[in-house]
Enzyme design. Structure first.
Site, PDB file in Angstrom:
ATOM      1  N   ASP A 180      38.724 -81.770 -21.445  1.00 54.43           N
ATOM      2  CA  ASP A 180      37.490 -81.298 -20.804  1.00 54.43           C
ATOM      3  C   ASP A 180      37.903 -81.802 -19.239  1.00 54.43           C
ATOM      4  OD1 ASP A 180      37.288 -84.034 -21.447  1.00 54.43           O
ATOM      5  OD2 ASP A 180      35.083 -83.982 -20.875  1.00 54.43           O
ATOM      6  N   GLU A 216      35.250 -86.321 -22.579  1.00 53.99           N
ATOM      7  CA  GLU A 216      35.598 -87.485 -21.773  1.00 53.99           C
ATOM      8  C   GLU A 216      34.621 -87.510 -20.539  1.00 53.99           C
ATOM      9  OE1 GLU A 216      37.815 -90.622 -19.368  1.00 53.99           O
ATOM     10  OE2 GLU A 216      37.112 -88.519 -18.846  1.00 53.99           O
TER      11      GLU A 216
END
Lengths: 477, 477
Positions: free
Chosen positions: B99, B165
């Site tokens: 991400d 994250e």
């Protein structure tokens, strides 16, 4: 003062009419700080001018031009009026304002703020009821009661009613300066009814206000906000420095720590000290208005002295630092601390600023920080104090005793009312603050109100004051 | 390591393909913190899983359920993959994330953030290029280069690639805990490529991060905000008290003034001290990244030690006070100061909190204020430090020397990377941070980029590391 009895009787019998007059005034939402309400402010000015004319007064709607910085707006007119022109009578300049603070029912008002709503205890709710439409109309009511009673007004009235008080009084100082030796030149004394009693039962006369010097101090260093993980420990942090300098200004008991400030404060005379014990005010009143018991002093006298005649320093906040709820691991790159000092006699604006600047520069230098420090004065307004033994005050005190049966509290305001100083300095005449409303009137808040008693007895007070001031001025001079 | 030469040659000849791979990944706007982009995060997870499968790996897209507190959102899957299952080989657990941070061209990007744009200096701009898509793909590139060179991978890879994250790593700790003795049980070492070199020329190995204890202290008193004119001087002001307590925490040179904190800090050993002088970092680098010369220390070693291995305390800001430009004469009724301490060995979270709480309570008590004081811990994350002499590190150091011809800098991060600690604590294995990108990559900012050199030589580094770590682990035991 035998003439007062028939006047008071007229006030009592005209009270429904006077309340109707206030109702009409409150219905005009003359909010000076909202662009779209400006036509209502102007409408209110015209309504008021017509009221004065209907009573036989003359009035000029002085145009003040465009609003500085907001040139798409015309300022509302300043009403310069007269009632009576007998050269054998004293001339009393009365000031008030016909504009109001913003108000919307959705703010939390229990009633429509622009419809005067009277409850069973005689509380008259409505925006502007106490600030300042009620007091302004009090003067007109007093004229009308004299007329109906067939009693001649003992003084000539010079009127100054502005429409921008709640929006910085734009244009007012210029008007006062310009007319000091013209329209206002004959004024013997000034009377302003635009503040409040200290409590709810006992009237007061207000003979002073504190000034306010507002400062900002800026500490900057890094080129941009930094991550406290990456840079914390290796960098001079502006917040650390700023907190240190702010910490050096005042102690938790309110003592100002700036060297030399105390020396500027006029010593308390015995005569002045004697004014405090009689004041109708208790520690419980203070705790109620604070919403808690965090008062510094445990007695009324010290509390009032530190509000009215000693300086104070408040830390207002910090611009540029993290301020929202939650957590942010930021080292702010530039932070600006804001604080102000409430000033009292004999603290001159510039003398105070000089001491403050010297102090903060010295405190920052002690830190040996590589950051950059800047001192700035944001604004300064001087204190105002009158001699409370002047005939203007003794007259008002007698009027209070006549109407309310008590000697008034002699008070000063902790906050500032700049127009008092302007009249004092430009006209060189004694200025009196003679309030009509009480401490619970919630001026500027939701559910603003004026008690019927304060409006009706206050109308009598303004009328009586005119008789006593005529007498006192004749006697003194 | 004779096998590396053909692998490196393949990396060089496949570089256009590898860049194409990164271009495809960057084109998927997998922003984990924006609800409407969640499908793109999932799409990116599937794309990555397919890449792994295409190379012959196996991968499970582990579903993590609904996002806590935002139950309308499904968490993106955590990819649990394997490449190779030779019981005679060591097992290396690699972690990364697919991400990215938010990005819009209107934020000030010079190019479309989701179209990889390469300039004439080989800077490859695009969101996620360096954080963390480039490094994750580096592992896949290394596998492919081995395949094309006909060189067997010397270890088995266990992969853990998450998609949250940049949004709190929701679900990751639970997954690591749950799989510590299952999917991850054979891991011999952990390698994470998700941070940055200290500068732009010399690679580093990162063997520690500081922890962060975040606190708030609240002072309240009056029932509501007060007017400083009316109440200033007679009231205990919460801001005055708060500034006093904040002032007691740290001095302008960054020294923490809380008694006992210093005693918790592990002494600097000679061996550790020797790691600092060789680090490729200058005071000029520091001043450039600070955007000014406000560094506390005048030398590199002290600066780095205070970023990497000593604690720091930063004052972040104040909630509830006046924070906008301009002037407001308010006494805020409730103010909340925010500060945090970056922690290092051997400062345990609770031991630090105990000292802080004792300190601030004592400082507030000194003020003898009638206001109310509350201490609160907002969050706490522990530091992580590894033994840099572990075979995992010596292997990585040899790989750096082989690819770049220099010994790596041995660094710690000032900020925190919580996953390092979770792997260390749950798996009881050595964790290595082996960055690919450089200090100028602008992760989390506009114009994020990864230099072609870092991507291609970094791919070689990751590949070489696998060979050296296989060798070092065999040698050590």
């Amino acid at each position: 003062m035998p003439h007062l009895k028939p006047v008071f009787e007229q006030v009592d019998s005209l009270q429904e009419k006077f309340i109707k007059r206030l109702e009409e005034a409150v219905a005009i939402p003359s909010i000076s700080s909202e662009d779209e309400r400006r036509p209502d402010v102007v409408k209110m000015g015209h309504w008021l001018a017509n009221q004065i004319k209907a009573l036989g007064g003359t009035v000029e709607l002085r145009e003040l031009g465009k609003q500085p910085g907001r040139e798409h707006l015309e300022l509302p007119p300043c009403l310069l009026g007269r009632y009576g022109d007998d050269p054998n009578k004293a001339n009393v300049l009365i000031y008030g304002h016909y504009d109001v603070q913003p108000a919307q029912e959705s703010d939390g008002w229990a009633t429509n703020p622009f419809k005067l709503s009277i409850d069973d205890k005689g509380r008259m709710y409505g925006r502007g009821s106490t600030d300042d439409k009620g007091p302004v109309l009090g003067w007109l009511n007093a004229i009308e009661a004299h007329q109906k009673a067939g009693v001649e007004l003992p003084v000539n009235l010079i009127m100054c009613f502005e429409g921008m008080e709640e929006n910085g009084s734009e244009g007012l100082d210029d008007t006062i300066r310009a007319e000091a030796k013209k329209f206002f030149k004959d004024a013997d004394v000034v009377c302003i009814s635009d503040n409040y009693w200290l409590g709810t039962e006992k009237p007061c006369l207000t003979y002073g206000v504190r000034g306010c010097n507002y400062y900002s101090i800026e500490v900057s260093g890094p080129g941009q906000d930094l991550h406290s993980g990456v840079y914390g420990g290796m960098t001079h942090e502006p917040m650390t420095d700023l907190v240190r300098v702010m910490n050096s200004l005042v102690d938790p008991d309110g003592k100002i720590l700036i060297k030399g400030i105390d020396d500027l404060v006029a010593p308390l005379t015995d005569e002045e000290a004697a004014l405090y014990p009689p004041i109708a005010f208790t520690m419980q009143d203070l705790h109620e208005s604070l919403g808690s018991e965090v008062s510094i002093f445990d007695n009324k006298e010290d509390s009032l002295k530190h509000k009215m005649r000693y300086p104070s320093l408040s830390l207002h906040g910090i611009e540029g630092a993290f301020y929202t709820p939650g957590a942010k691991t930021v080292i702010p790159a530039k932070v600006i601390g804001k604080f102000s000092i409430r000033t009292v006699p004999n603290m001159e604006i510039d003398a105070v600023t000089e001491l403050v600047e010297k102090h903060v520069n010295a405190e920052f230098a002690k830190l040996k920080s590589k950051n950059t420090f800047k001192f700035n004065m944001v604004h300064g307004g001087k204190w105002w104090v009158e001699d409370p033994n002047h005939p203007n005050y003794t007259a008002a005190a007698k009027a209070v005793e006549r109407v309310f049966g008590v000697k008034p509290d002699m008070t000063r305001e902790g906050g500032s009312i700049p127009v008092t100083l302007t009249f004092q300095e430009e006209l060189k005449k004694n200025v009196l603050l003679l309030p009509m409303g009480s401490s619970t009137d919630a001026a500027h808040s939701i559910n603003e109100k004026l008690d019927k008693r304060n409006y009706i007895e206050g109308t009598k007070l303004l009328g009586a004051y005119l008789h006593y001031v005529a007498g006192e001025l004749k006697r003194s001079g």
